[in-house]
Design an enzyme around this catalytic site. Structure first.
Site, PDB file in Angstrom:
ATOM      1  N   ASP A  36      -3.783   3.195  13.963  1.00 34.14           N
ATOM      2  CA  ASP A  36      -2.968   3.800  12.924  1.00 34.14           C
ATOM      3  C   ASP A  36      -3.477   5.219  12.704  1.00 34.14           C
ATOM      4  O   ASP A  36      -4.254   5.736  13.515  1.00 34.14           O
ATOM      5  CB  ASP A  36      -2.945   2.961  11.643  1.00 34.14           C
ATOM      6  CG  ASP A  36      -4.302   2.904  10.931  1.00 34.14           C
ATOM      7  OD1 ASP A  36      -5.230   3.646  11.327  1.00 34.14           O
ATOM      8  OD2 ASP A  36      -4.417   2.123   9.978  1.00 34.14           O
ATOM      9  N   ARG A  38       0.843  -1.203   0.000  1.00 37.22           N
ATOM     10  CA  ARG A  38       0.000   0.000   0.000  1.00 37.22           C
ATOM     11  C   ARG A  38       0.876   1.250   0.000  1.00 37.22           C
ATOM     12  O   ARG A  38       1.506   1.579   1.009  1.00 37.22           O
ATOM     13  CB  ARG A  38      -0.937   0.009   1.216  1.00 37.22           C
ATOM     14  CG  ARG A  38      -1.810   1.256   1.281  1.00 37.22           C
ATOM     15  CD  ARG A  38      -2.995   1.131   2.224  1.00 37.22           C
ATOM     16  NE  ARG A  38      -2.643   1.106   3.625  1.00 37.22           N
ATOM     17  CZ  ARG A  38      -3.526   1.232   4.630  1.00 37.22           C
ATOM     18  NH1 ARG A  38      -4.810   1.397   4.354  1.00 37.22           N
ATOM     19  NH2 ARG A  38      -3.142   1.164   5.883  1.00 37.22           N
TER      20      ARG A  38
END
Length: 532
Positions: A446, A162
């Site tokens: 996150d 990603r």
């Protein structure tokens, strides 16, 4: 070459990644695509303002033919047919990369985005680790002498990398005097060094694409893929991409996003936490009806979240694409097994809902959760690798259902406000230290959860929200006081050195963006200026 590397040796072996040919490829990507990317970011802001003025968002009339059309994405390659459990986590340091590859998950989302602080050293180390993993040479020995190696007794997780979202820059690579596009740096270095080896391995360069807000942004990625494959002499369609539907405008363009990427598309993912962040962000000044209750009380069973996930599954399966479920962020706490057991049951219930809804797999943030997620999907899938054949024709989702934020159960409380400020500072502090995946209160946080936290605070100030548990009105003065108390609490938890180096700057940053009259689009943008 008009490219400048401000720090050519941020880590040992960096020269293996920052080669002249690799840098020339990144430069070419930037020169071809950075201008379009800049225009698309400007279009985001203009659209957001139009939507905020009306409080309305809808499916695009000009793409009705795409939604009505009878088309499908390219068939999935063998390596991506079964995605029932996906492990997520940063690709740096090497120890975490090895643990993810060895986890028993079908796929590893190797993250250079929300679970990774984009220090220059982290960026290069991640690419180096992914290249070594593709070559089968990745290993690590700790200071205590413990060795970490890739397992040979079972398959490794298939890597889906990603890159950063379109909004991020890379200040350590200057092209014609301006910072490079972070997404193109991450993709370019990874693709250049790893793509051919992955093809030899019987897999391919696979990507998760984050933070997109329109099918035109997907079209840009498709153009990048076409050029990159031609550049290295790979067949078109070698690249496969899964798009995170984690912004509210993208939820209205799922068909269109898959269509733009149809030769390279693998599926869509329900990026639940960023999706909530996007709703707050998009409608932050659209009135009280768009103020969500405390973050912890917003469940996936809320009607507007059900509408989003049901539409995602239906759209994916109609187009022959995979529907990937959301994150299970629990971190096992061996000192409190009863807490862990209760959390695991919540994870099992969440994954059971996803599997029964038709999702083809789901995310976990810790290797100990892999077996739980696998058991749930095994019970639904049986011997099948996925359930793309489950079409969900009974699902019909309207724009009003996607925007029905006021139906979410729960309240806005001072306890929730306090937790938001604590998490925002605690996460940002660890992010500033170079670690983007942070365990807070037995949950792997996150950037998305920090973004929700600070955005809720800003929105509550703007709307003068009344707190259900204390009766207080959220004002700048109240937030400033509670932020000071939570910052002092963190001082007692982390010690003076870490506090002064990371936590105080984090608190100052959170104060700036929460108390400002203007809204900061991404917390990580000003935070990035504080890291090396």
């Amino acid at each position: 070459m008009a490219i400048t590397v401000t720090d050519p040796l941020p880590i040992n072996r960096a020269e293996e990644i920052l080669t002249p040919k690799a840098l020339a490829f990144v430069e070419e990507l930037h020169n071809r695509f950075a201008g379009t990317r800049k225009d698309l970011l400007a279009a985001r802001s203009a659209k957001r303002q139009r939507v905020a003025d009306t409080g309305k968002l809808d499916f695009l009339p000009e793409t009705q033919d795409v939604r009505d059309g009878d088309w499908k994405v390219a068939p999935a390659p063998a390596a991506l047919q079964d995605r029932r459990v996906e492990m997520t986590g940063p690709a740096s340091p090497a120890k975490m990369a090895i643990n993810a590859l060895n986890s028993g998950a079908k796929v590893w989302l190797a993250d250079l985005e929300d679970a990774s602080t984009p220090t220059w050293g982290n960026v290069i180390d991640a690419i180096l680790n992914l290249r070594d993993a593709a070559q089968g040479t990745l290993s690590f020995t700790s200071d205590e002498g413990k060795e970490y190696k890739l397992r040979t007794d079972a398959p490794l997780a298939v890597v889906v990398a990603r890159p950063r979202g379109w909004h991020m820059q890379e200040k350590h690579l200057l092209i014609n005097g301006e910072p490079a596009v972070g997404a193109l740096v991450d993709f370019g270095l990874h693709f250049f060094h790893v793509a051919k080896q992955l093809v030899l391995n019987g897999q391919g360069p696979y990507y998760y694409l984050p933070k997109m807000e329109s099918h035109l942004e997907a079209r840009l990625w498709n153009d990048v893929f076409v050029f990159a494959q031609d550049f290295l002499g790979l067949h078109q369609g070698t690249i496969r991409a899964t798009v995170l539907i984690e912004t509210i405008p993208a939820a209205f363009e799922m068909d269109e996003i898959l269509y733009e990427l149809r030769d390279h598309a693998s599926g869509l993912n329900a990026g639940r936490w960023d999706y909530l962040f996007s709703i707050i962000k998009y409608f932050r000044d659209a009135g009280e009806e768009f103020v969500l209750p405390d973050r912890a009380s917003v469940a996936m069973t809320a009607p507007f979240m059900r509408a989003y996930t049901e539409l995602l599954v239906k759209t994916c399966h109609r187009r022959g694409a995979f529907a990937m479920g959301g994150m299970a962020a629990v971190i096992p706490n061996r000192r409190h097994p009863e807490v862990t057991a209760a959390a695991f049951e919540k994870v099992r219930a969440d994954k059971t809902r996803e599997a029964n809804d038709g999702f083809d797999g789901s995310w976990v943030a810790h290797p100990d959760l892999v077996s739980t997620c696998r058991e749930v999907f095994d019970s639904v899938l049986g011997d099948k690798p996925n359930q793309v054949d489950r079409q969900r024709p009974e699902v019909s989702v309207t724009a009003e259902q996607l925007l029905d934020v006021s139906s979410a159960e729960g309240q806005v409380t001072e306890a929730g406000l306090r937790l938001n400020l604590y998490v925002a500072v605690a996460y940002t502090a660890v992010w500033l230290s170079g670690n983007g995946a942070v365990a807070i209160h037995n949950l792997m946080e996150d950037a998305a959860t920090a973004e929700i936290s600070r955005s809720q605070v800003w929105q509550q100030i703007r709307n003068k929200s009344v707190l259900a548990d204390t009766g207080n009105t959220v004002t700048k003065d109240l937030v400033e006081r509670i932020l000071g108390e939570e910052t002092e609490r963190l001082r007692t938890e982390v010690g003076d050195e870490a506090f002064s180096r990371y936590y105080q700057p984090a608190s100052d940053l959170i104060a700036d963006i929460c108390l400002s009259d203007g809204y900061t689009d991404f917390l990580t943008t000003p935070a990035y200026e504080l890291v090396g």
